[in-house]
Design a protein around this motif. Structure first.
Motif, mmCIF file in Angstrom:
data_model
loop_
_atom_site.group_PDB
_atom_site.id
_atom_site.type_symbol
_atom_site.label_atom_id
_atom_site.label_comp_id
_atom_site.label_asym_id
_atom_site.label_seq_id
_atom_site.Cartn_x
_atom_site.Cartn_y
_atom_site.Cartn_z
ATOM 1 N N TYR A 89 48.601 43.208 50.159
ATOM 2 C CA TYR A 89 49.674 44.189 50.331
ATOM 3 C C TYR A 89 50.229 44.208 51.750
ATOM 4 C CZ TYR A 89 45.242 46.342 51.722
ATOM 5 O OH TYR A 89 44.011 46.556 52.271
ATOM 6 N N ALA A 102 44.972 49.373 64.257
ATOM 7 C CA ALA A 102 44.981 48.003 64.790
ATOM 8 C C ALA A 102 44.827 46.992 63.654
ATOM 9 C CB ALA A 102 43.849 47.821 65.804
ATOM 10 N N TRP A 107 43.162 44.500 62.914
ATOM 11 C CA TRP A 107 41.918 43.772 63.139
ATOM 12 C C TRP A 107 41.097 43.754 61.852
ATOM 13 C CZ3 TRP A 107 40.963 47.192 68.019
ATOM 14 C CH2 TRP A 107 41.528 46.579 69.149
ATOM 15 N N THR A 117 42.019 53.573 63.063
ATOM 16 C CA THR A 117 41.729 52.659 61.961
ATOM 17 C C THR A 117 41.796 51.259 62.548
ATOM 18 O OG1 THR A 117 42.343 52.007 59.709
ATOM 19 C CG2 THR A 117 44.151 52.775 61.099
ATOM 20 N N GLY A 140 39.597 48.535 61.428
ATOM 21 C CA GLY A 140 38.834 47.573 60.631
ATOM 22 C C GLY A 140 37.364 47.960 60.574
ATOM 23 N N HIS A 155 39.258 54.350 57.087
ATOM 24 C CA HIS A 155 38.910 53.040 56.513
ATOM 25 C C HIS A 155 39.013 53.220 55.007
ATOM 26 C CE1 HIS A 155 37.379 49.048 57.183
ATOM 27 N NE2 HIS A 155 36.477 49.209 56.229
ATOM 28 N N ASN A 156 39.986 52.582 54.411
ATOM 29 C CA ASN A 156 40.275 52.841 52.999
ATOM 30 C C ASN A 156 39.455 51.957 52.070
ATOM 31 O OD1 ASN A 156 42.171 54.746 53.711
ATOM 32 N ND2 ASN A 156 43.885 53.315 53.655
ATOM 33 N N ASP A 190 40.805 51.390 49.281
ATOM 34 C CA ASP A 190 42.040 50.725 48.856
ATOM 35 C C ASP A 190 42.250 50.605 47.352
ATOM 36 O OD1 ASP A 190 43.601 50.566 51.043
ATOM 37 O OD2 ASP A 190 42.853 48.636 51.713
ATOM 38 N N ARG A 222 36.834 39.926 52.655
ATOM 39 C CA ARG A 222 35.666 40.808 52.800
ATOM 40 C C ARG A 222 35.460 41.561 51.492
ATOM 41 N NH1 ARG A 222 38.290 45.891 56.094
ATOM 42 N NH2 ARG A 222 40.305 44.907 55.924
ATOM 43 N N ILE A 235 45.488 52.605 47.908
ATOM 44 C CA ILE A 235 46.894 52.312 47.605
ATOM 45 C C ILE A 235 47.054 52.286 46.091
ATOM 46 C CG2 ILE A 235 48.789 50.680 47.964
ATOM 47 C CD1 ILE A 235 47.209 49.375 50.188
ATOM 48 N N HIS A 278 51.355 54.852 48.514
ATOM 49 C CA HIS A 278 52.081 54.114 47.490
ATOM 50 C C HIS A 278 52.390 52.750 48.107
ATOM 51 C CE1 HIS A 278 55.135 52.732 44.795
ATOM 52 N NE2 HIS A 278 54.978 53.782 44.018
ATOM 53 N N VAL A 302 53.946 49.848 49.743
ATOM 54 C CA VAL A 302 55.257 49.521 50.303
ATOM 55 C C VAL A 302 55.459 48.031 50.021
ATOM 56 C CG1 VAL A 302 56.666 49.451 52.395
ATOM 57 C CG2 VAL A 302 54.946 51.264 52.136
ATOM 58 N N LEU A 327 53.019 51.808 60.325
ATOM 59 C CA LEU A 327 52.522 50.845 61.320
ATOM 60 C C LEU A 327 53.619 49.824 61.617
ATOM 61 C CD1 LEU A 327 48.854 50.445 60.035
ATOM 62 C CD2 LEU A 327 49.615 51.677 62.067
HETATM 63 N N1 SAM Z 1 43.080 46.595 59.789
HETATM 64 C C1 SAM Z 1 42.493 47.825 59.484
HETATM 65 C C2 SAM Z 1 42.010 47.913 58.055
HETATM 66 O O1 SAM Z 1 42.514 47.207 57.201
HETATM 67 O O2 SAM Z 1 41.129 48.750 57.802
HETATM 68 C C3 SAM Z 1 43.379 49.023 59.795
HETATM 69 C C4 SAM Z 1 44.855 48.933 59.514
HETATM 70 S S1 SAM Z 1 45.317 48.694 57.817
HETATM 71 C C5 SAM Z 1 47.049 48.361 57.960
HETATM 72 C C6 SAM Z 1 45.190 50.355 57.175
HETATM 73 C C7 SAM Z 1 45.595 50.597 55.761
HETATM 74 O O3 SAM Z 1 46.998 50.504 55.617
HETATM 75 C C8 SAM Z 1 45.084 49.670 54.695
HETATM 76 O O4 SAM Z 1 43.765 49.903 54.343
HETATM 77 C C9 SAM Z 1 46.017 50.002 53.539
HETATM 78 O O5 SAM Z 1 45.494 51.076 52.783
HETATM 79 C C10 SAM Z 1 47.283 50.473 54.240
HETATM 80 N N2 SAM Z 1 48.410 49.533 53.985
HETATM 81 C C11 SAM Z 1 48.611 48.339 54.544
HETATM 82 N N3 SAM Z 1 49.711 47.765 54.049
HETATM 83 C C12 SAM Z 1 50.239 48.627 53.148
HETATM 84 C C13 SAM Z 1 51.373 48.590 52.288
HETATM 85 N N4 SAM Z 1 52.182 47.552 52.235
HETATM 86 N N5 SAM Z 1 51.596 49.665 51.499
HETATM 87 C C14 SAM Z 1 50.758 50.729 51.528
HETATM 88 N N6 SAM Z 1 49.672 50.803 52.310
HETATM 89 C C15 SAM Z 1 49.405 49.764 53.104
#
Ligand code: SAM
Ligand code: DTB
Ligand code: SF4
Length: 348
Positions: free
Chosen positions: A94, A135, A137, A165, A167, A187-188, A190, A203, A227, A258, A260, A326
């Motif tokens: 995603y 970040a 990461w 957040t 990683g 930390h999702n 997901d 992972r 998500i 939701h 994106v 982000l």
């Molecule tokens: N890199 C770290 C991680 O993955 O835990 C932190 C940043 S990461 C972008 C944080 C969260 O953003 C992801 O776990 C995901 O739930 C959400 N995310 C990333 N891309 C997305 C998208 N296109 N639509 C919705 N949520 C998104």
């Protein structure tokens, strides 16, 4: 179990925790997980029953639960800043920041303290109470702990709640961030365990649970959600909520994103989710995690006021606030202020 639609569904008190935790096969060798589920609060079937209630019954139940634990007309505001953007080695299907996909997101270095303070000040002036730093990461590297700790301390000194957040996190890193002033770690999970491997291969689910354990052990608040709209079935949406609601304890903060749709990512062309199904997911999160702040997260820009208002009615009481998530867009500050005013919602 009584499935009469007008009855309030009570959580299950007992069940096998191992059955809940291990419905998937980890791909790497892993240490035992400390987080235990001595009792399963909600079983999957109960959560599926909630999802399939007549919409009005579900909303009524969610409102009742919400009003038992929160003021009905208050929403918490969290602002986001990407402190290290793009070039991420993970392959989350995603994510626009994965180096595996050509999304046009430029990789950049970790921001310095002054840049972070400027963004935090803007968020505070606009009424945010929490500032979240993200970040791109896979995991926090030990060499970055001190730099991130300095960012956290600077934001904390501005009398904002802090969230990061970054990683995966080890137990020692979590303790260091807590000492620096970190209030929440995001930390999702997901998605549901059974489809996780279709979306991320670099992972495993257990890695995520282990990071949540590190955060808990350090005494921090847990922010974890997921998500929806990634092509999952309703039962898989229930599977995500099932995992979150049975964390012991469940997260203080639950972001429901939701998807994106970002050009260049494998999920860019995923069929759009019925908005009512998104609202249902919020309502089920509210009912199963009654004291959590349920955050209406990514995807608000595409949602419109009416769907967002229904999410608040379903028990969402937090948003990401600010004109950027982000790397993708979010409603403008003024637009959100107008929406909250129109709904008579007070920002907290
Ligand atoms: N890199 C770290 C991680 O993955 O835990 C932190 C940043 S990461 C972008 C944080 C969260 O953003 C992801 O776990 C995901 O739930 C959400 N995310 C990333 N891309 C997305 C998208 N296109 N639509 C919705 N949520 C998104
Ligand atoms: C969360 O659950 N959602 C936020 C935050 N935690 C870090 C991130 C959403 C990212 C949406 C895509 C982007 O802007 O890059
Ligand atoms: Fe990297 Fe996080 Fe994006 Fe996954 S969600 S690619 S770990 S930034």
């Amino acid at each position: 179990m009584n499935t009469k639609t007008t009855d309030r569904i009570e959580p299950a008190l007992t069940s096998s925790p191992t059955e809940v935790r291990m419905s998937f096969s980890p791909k790497s060798s892993i240490e035992p997980i400390k987080t235990s589920r001595a009792t399963e609060r909600w079983n999957l079937q109960q959560i599926e029953v909630l999802f399939s209630l007549p919409f009005n019954d579900l909303m009524f139940q969610a409102q009742n639960v919400h009003r038992e634990h929160f003021s009905a007309n208050q929403v918490q505001l969290s602002s986001l800043l990407s402190i290290k953007t793009g070039g991420c080695p993970e392959d989350c299907g995603y994510c626009p920041q994965s180096a595996h996909y050509d999304t046009g997101v430029e990789a950049s270095k970790l921001l310095d303290v002054e840049a972070v303070k400027a963004a935090a000040l803007e968020a505070k002036k606009n009424g945010a109470s929490r500032f979240c730093m993200g970040a791109a990461w896979r995991e926090l590297n030990d060499r970055d702990v001190e730099k991130v700790a300095a960012l956290i301390s600077a934001v904390k000194a501005m009398e904002l709640e802090t969230c990061c957040t970054l990683g995966m996190l080890s137990a020692d890193q979590a303790k260091a961030l807590k000492v620096a002033g970190l209030d929440y770690y995001n930390h999702n999970l997901d998605t549901a365990p059974e489809i996780y491997g279709d979306i991320i291969s670099t992972r495993v689910y257990e890695d995520r649970l282990r990071t949540l354990d590190s955060v808990r052990s350090a005494g921090m608040n847990v922010c974890s959600g997921g998500i929806v709209g990634m092509g999952e079935t309703r039962s898989q949406r229930a599977g995500l909520i099932h995992q979150l609601a049975n964390l012991a304890p469940y997260p203080e903060s639950v972001p429901i994103n939701h998807l994106v749709h970002v050009e260049g990512t494998p999920l860019a062309d995923t069929k759009p989710l019925d908005p009512l199904e998104f609202v249902r997911t919020i309502a089920v999160a509210r009912i199963t995690m009654p004291k959590a702040h349920v955050r209406l997260s990514a995807g608000r820009q595409e949602m419109g006021d009416v769907v967002q208002a229904m999410c608040f009615l379903a028990g969402a009481n937090s948003i990401f606030y600010g004109d950027k998530l982000l790397t993708t867009g979010n409603p403008e500050w003024a637009g959100d202020q107008a929406l909250l005013a129109k709904l008579g919602i007070q920002a907290v």
